[in-house]
Enzyme design. Sequence first.
Site, PDB file in Angstrom:
ATOM      1  CE  LYS A  99      47.310  48.343  47.828  1.00 29.07           C
ATOM      2  NZ  LYS A  99      45.864  48.283  47.563  1.00 29.07           N
ATOM      3  N   GLY A 160      37.500  44.521  49.817  1.00 28.44           N
ATOM      4  CA  GLY A 160      36.198  44.519  49.171  1.00 28.44           C
ATOM      5  C   GLY A 160      35.014  44.243  50.075  1.00 28.44           C
ATOM      6  CB  ALA A 186      41.628  46.532  52.353  1.00 25.89           C
ATOM      7  N   GLY A 187      38.576  47.567  53.003  1.00 28.60           N
ATOM      8  CA  GLY A 187      37.486  47.413  53.963  1.00 28.60           C
ATOM      9  C   GLY A 187      36.671  48.659  54.220  1.00 28.60           C
ATOM     10  CG  ASN A 208      38.705  49.901  43.765  1.00 25.86           C
ATOM     11  OD1 ASN A 208      39.433  49.073  43.241  1.00 25.86           O
ATOM     12  ND2 ASN A 208      37.735  50.473  43.063  1.00 25.86           N
ATOM     13  CB  THR A 209      34.956  47.722  46.966  1.00 24.75           C
ATOM     14  OG1 THR A 209      36.006  46.873  46.504  1.00 24.75           O
ATOM     15  CG2 THR A 209      33.637  46.992  46.848  1.00 24.75           C
TER      16      THR A 209
END
Length: 258
Positions: A99, A160, A186-187, A208-209
Amino acid sequence: MSDLLKIGPRSFHSRLFIGTGKFPSPKIMLESVLASGSEMITVAMKRVNLMNEATDEMLSHINRENVQLLPNTSGVRNAKEAVLAAQMSREIFHTDFIKLEIHPDQKYLMPDPIETLKATEDLAKDGFVVLPYIQADPVLCKLLEEAGAAAVMPLGAPIGSNRGLITKDLLEIIIDQSNLPVVVDAGIGAPSHAAEAMEMGADAVLVNTAIATSGNPVEMAEAFRYAVIAGRMAFKAKLGIVNKTAIASSPLTSFLNM
């Protein structure tokens, strides 16, 4: 079996990719990965014991036969550093998957499009399966396709932030034009965001977050699992037409003819 997602030499049943940062413990991370059904997880090299993989607490929990590790180059500032990091990861993790993340601005973590394109060209020539993390830029996505990327990973919102698909209009263009798998990365902050991305036609999402920092990461991972499945099913079934006015589902005067 006909709906497998193919990236590089591997095919995946799950279209939910999971990041491994921010979890309270390796145990919860492992349980969350299992609950998510994910077959692709990212690993930041800076969080791993580079000297001895066998002793690294996180990697010791991962079944490498069922789950593809996706090392990322997070923390590098330019193409040269990214190529070096990728070469190191290939030696450490024994995989060509990478990645590609290049974000020199440590405050907003916006990916550098120029350096990302350069690194993609070099890494693809070196046999890497490159998944570049980028801003939601349709033009850049086509250039990365020509450069040899195996997939493109446009952001839905800043890393995040959990703000959802604030780049939705651009993501729709990317999905429409791309000949490569599109992974929204992301986001994404809620299962509904993931479902929406899949309904739009994204091939996968990376989360993830939203999972790791939730009140119950294991249950949240499972929620994302089913959201991605539902979104994919809805996309394949084709959503109904959106209308600006009300349209009755049955004739309003039918009772007069009884």
